[in-house]
Scaffold this motif. Structure first.
Motif, PDB file in Angstrom:
ATOM      1  N   LYS A   1       0.836  -1.206   0.000  1.00  0.00           N
ATOM      2  CA  LYS A   1       0.000   0.000   0.000  1.00  0.00           C
ATOM      3  C   LYS A   1       0.870   1.254   0.000  1.00  0.00           C
ATOM      4  O   LYS A   1       0.622   2.208  -0.742  1.00  0.00           O
TER       5      LYS A   1
ATOM      6  N   HIS B   1       0.557   6.011  -7.337  1.00  0.00           N
ATOM      7  CA  HIS B   1      -0.556   5.054  -7.376  1.00  0.00           C
ATOM      8  C   HIS B   1      -0.533   4.183  -8.626  1.00  0.00           C
ATOM      9  O   HIS B   1      -1.588   3.864  -9.187  1.00  0.00           O
TER      10      HIS B   1
ATOM     11  N   GLN C   1      -5.073  12.274  -0.102  1.00  0.00           N
ATOM     12  CA  GLN C   1      -4.184  11.114  -0.020  1.00  0.00           C
ATOM     13  C   GLN C   1      -3.766  10.944   1.433  1.00  0.00           C
ATOM     14  O   GLN C   1      -3.036  11.751   1.980  1.00  0.00           O
TER      15      GLN C   1
ATOM     16  N   LYS D   1       2.701   1.789  -3.386  1.00  0.00           N
ATOM     17  CA  LYS D   1       1.795   2.313  -4.417  1.00  0.00           C
ATOM     18  C   LYS D   1       1.544   3.800  -4.210  1.00  0.00           C
ATOM     19  O   LYS D   1       1.540   4.579  -5.169  1.00  0.00           O
ATOM     20  N   ALA D   2       1.344   4.195  -2.949  1.00  0.00           N
ATOM     21  CA  ALA D   2       1.129   5.615  -2.670  1.00  0.00           C
ATOM     22  C   ALA D   2       2.356   6.443  -3.015  1.00  0.00           C
ATOM     23  O   ALA D   2       2.251   7.621  -3.373  1.00  0.00           O
TER      24      ALA D   2
END
Length: 801
Positions: free
Chosen positions: A251, A259, A434, A254-255
């Motif tokens: 996670k 993304h 975000q 990806k951030a």
């Protein structure tokens, strides 16, 4: 639009469609399609009624001689493993009662064989409840032994994947130090109160940051939850267990990579069992073959989609692209895995690292992630990055992210994700929507941090243990390698088709024979008095306390078990023709079993329907005679004579009779009615309104078409009377069929449709007792405004308002 503009837009659209389609096809070909098919089939592959032990032993079509040997072997195993006890002693056995309350079958050792051989399992009785655990040596060393409720003391071949070192010389002082630091009663131990201030910076956290930095060779550490160090160059996210750590790492990556949606992992590599990372719930994962130039090319080709490449270095031991434990439970033939040499695997990992670095430098960011959860702390090098140095340059790996768990805190629940600057939850915080997607009050749990500090201090020789941890690991590796070589030599000498493989203290069993019954070998080990722990799939671990005598004992038991199993005919290879016959038999069996489930579902729906909404005598009377009318008139006219108008009229009349019992007489409990699957009162009323509207439309259709002719061609929808009536009749059930298919799937929709079609026939059997009823029941009309409560057991109905 002028031709040039049109041509440009057409080219753009066509190019995007081609690129999008080709990319989707290639990603699909590298998806976990096989596992998704297996997951889909899981609802349909139904074992059904037991076929018996003897039939189970003949699945591979053995000769009569082999079958007799297997039956003798079954009796032998039953004598050893059935756990039969007297009634008096059985009442004192706690294992079966406890296991019945536990969901996780591993505690009960309930599934030893592959699923197809489920009838060859034995009850666990007293051998699954451990009364005590100890070392078998007089000086507190030696192999771990377990004493179970059946009174037997067995060597524990199944040590968990966490405790690798010696109990007395390592874990005992480590545990004592952890207890001292965590004690709330020890005077002057003020740091123990830090547990009551979670998610805050403190001295133990500061110490752990330094130790993790030193262990991984990275510069700075940060915790992802609320605790941030200024100018952090390297980040560390702490969670509670390995699966969660992998999920959190991906996670965060990806951030940090704008993304990008894809994660590259390698075929059959295990990374945990939580949503987002396991084989089934991992949308956005692509599965590539390891040690392949094509995989490196794929990563560069789709760099703009790939956020990370994650590696489980235990595949070096398991066998690249081969199922790793616990996936071995599906073994139905031989299992022969050749490990890639350490040098070749090192070259592969360095090539993979170079490719990720190349993409990050010249294209877009792609993280290389080493999942060291199982690998770490088993060798003197401690981490895979130090173990897989380049064969020529001797340079260690320098991954962007490392994931640590299991032994990281001496068995306490703590995991860590350590990464370089820019990889973990690193993005411009001015993007207000975000947010951090990994939170948890118990992340960086104080008890785990303290345990990790004590463990890491012990590793570097500055803590509470007197031994050199790395030397003990080196000795353990040498002992385990020697054990593997010696045992395999004895297997070969005994001419049994079994071998073992190891990486440090982790072992796995290979089967050289293409036998359907290889998974029975753990049962033979159990019969030899070996306690396998909760794996029982041919994977086990040993710790540093195992002595030379213990290894000799294990060798004897492993060889004896294999020899006895071979004597009993369970290593007999299955022929190709037998395998074809087996697949044909299984396909037929599973098909028949599922059709039976399908039939049972229909009959259960009918039963519930009758139980909850067919209790009034007039309703039963109406259903019986309307069924007679449907069978005698409606169905023949519609399906045999091809007269849909007459058939639908007959069906309508009989259905009115049918529904009058519901509308005027059935004292319906609106809550219990929800147990029904299919039409309920509300949907029936909607169908009546639809029929009324269809009749009105038919009467005034000429006026409608005259008006509609201004907008559409009336001939497009012109229907004959037969077609119109048939269409309207179908549309009384099709909307509800579509709703069922949407909510429950096509097969459930089909079962409901079959129930509706066959209701008239089964209603004759259900309501024949009400061919004639007393006239008084026709006066028992229900109050349309009232609410009723039905006792489904006694069928007593109470008017509640």
């Amino acid at each position: 639009m002028e031709p040039t503009t049109l041509l440009i837009w057409a080219f753009i659209a066509l190019s995007l469609v081609i690129k999008f389609t080709w990319e989707k096809i290639e990603l699909f070909l590298h998806s976990n399609f096989k596992y998704r098919v297996m997951n889909y089939l899981a609802s349909y592959i139904y074992y059904g009624d037991d076929i018996g032990v003897k039939s189970t032993l003949q699945l591979d079509s053995p000769s009569q001689h082999i079958l007799e040997r297997r039956l003798a072997g079954q009796k032998y195993l039953e004598s050893k493993l059935s756990g039969k006890a007297s009634a008096a002693s059985a009442s004192k056995v706690r294992g079966p009662k406890l296991s019945s309350s536990l969901v996780d079958c591993r505690f009960a050792l309930a599934k030893v064989c592959m699923p197809l051989l489920r009838e060859l399992e034995f009850p666990n009785a007293g051998r699954n409840f451990v009364r005590s655990v100890c070392n078998n040596g007089p000086d507190g060393k030696g192999m771990i032994m377990v004493t179970t409720e059946d009174g037997m003391t067995r060597p524990f071949v199944g040590n968990d994947a966490v405790h690798t070192f010696s109990v007395k010389s390592f874990y005992a002082p480590v545990q004592n130090e952890i207890n001292r630091r965590m004690s709330l009663n020890e005077e002057g131990n003020k740091d123990s109160m830090l547990r009551f201030s979670p998610l805050s910076m403190n001295s133990e956290l500061d110490k752990n940051v330094s130790l993790v930095k030193k262990l991984t060779g990275m510069d700075k550490v940060r915790y992802s939850l609320s605790v941030v160090a200024n100018g952090s160059c390297t980040t560390s996210l702490f969670t509670r267990k390995g699966s969660e750590a992998v999920d959190a790492a991906l996670k965060d990556i990806k951030a940090s990579c704008n993304h990008k949606p894809l994660i590259v992992r390698f075929q059959s590599a295990y990374h945990g069992h939580v949503s987002g990372i396991n084989f089934l719930d991992c949308d956005g994962h692509v599965f590539l073959p390891e040690c392949s130039q094509k995989s490196l090319d794929f990563i560069e080709r789709y760099h703009y989609r790939i956020a990370a490449v994650i590696v489980n270095p235990m595949q070096h031991f398991t066998g690249i692209n081969k199922a790793s434990p616990p996936g071995e439970k599906v073994t139905h033939s031989s299992r022969v895995r050749s490990a890639v040499s350490r040098e070749d695997y090192s070259r592969w990992l360095h090539s993979l690292q170079d490719k990720c670095n190349y993409c990050t430098k010249y294209l877009t960011k792609v993280a290389m992630v080493m999942d060291d959860i199982y690998f770490a702390f088993r060798t003197p090098e401690l981490l895979s990055s130090n173990y897989f140095t380049h064969p020529e340059t001797k340079a260690p790996l320098k991954p962007d992210v490392i994931i640590l768990a299991k032994a990281f805190a001496a068995g306490y629940p703590l995991s860590a994700v350590v990464g370089k600057e820019g990889w973990l939850n690193s993005y411009d915080k001015k993007f207000l929507l975000q947010v951090n997607k990994t939170v948890g009050t118990m992340a960086a749990w104080h008890g785990g941090i303290v345990a990790s500090n004590v463990f890491l201090e012990a590793l570097e020789g500055t803590g509470c243990v007197e031994i050199c941890a790395k030397e003990e690991l080196s000795l353990l590796v040498n002992k385990c390698n020697a054990f593997t070589a010696s045992l395999n030599a004895r297997f070969s000498e005994a001419r049994v088709p079994v071998r073992i493989r190891n990486f440090s203290n982790t072992f796995s069993i290979d089967y050289l024979s293409k036998s359907l019954y290889n998974s029975r070998y753990p049962q033979y080990l159990l019969a030899e008095g070996v306690y396998l722990g909760n794996y029982s799939t041919g994977k086990f671990n040993l710790n540093a306390d195992v002595s030379a005598d213990d290894f000799q004992l294990l060798e004897s038991k492993f060889v004896a078990a294999a020899s006895k199993m071979q004597q009993d005919g369970y290593f007999q290879p299955m022929t190709s023709s037998a395998k074809i016959r087996l697949f044909a038999v299984l396909a037929s069996r599973f098909t028949k079993n599922y059709l039976k489930l399908f039939y049972d579902q229909i009959m259960n729906d009918k039963h519930i329907d009758i139980e909850v909404s067919h209790n009034h005598p007039v309703n039963k009377f109406g259903h019986f005679w309307s069924s007679v009318g449907m069978i005698v008139f409606a169905y023949p006219l519609m399906f045999w004579y091809g007269e849909p108008v007459k058939g639908c009229c007959s069906f309508f009349i009989t259905h009115v009779i049918r529904q009058c019992g519901h509308f005027f007489y059935e004292h319906q409990d609106r809550d219990i009615e929800k147990l029904k699957f299919g039409h309920k009162d509300a949907s029936k009323k909607e169908a009546v309104l639809f029929l009324f509207g269809a009749a009105v439309f038919h009467k005034y259709q000429n006026e409608f078409w005259d008006y509609a002719a201004h907008y559409i061609d009336p001939n497009m929808f012109k229907l004959s009377l037969d077609q119109y009536v048939s269409t309207i009749a179908m549309f009384t059930i099709i909307p509800h069929f579509v709703e069922i298919v949407y909510q429950f799937g096509i097969l459930r929709g089909i079962s409901w449709a079959l129930k509706i079609l066959t209701d008239p026939f089964t209603d004759l059997l259900d309501f024949y007792t009400h061919i004639v009823i007393h006239p008084k029941w026709f006066l028992d009309v229900k109050d349309q405004r009232a609410r009723y409560r039905l006792d489904i057991e006694t069928k007593k109905v109470i008017k509640i308002e």
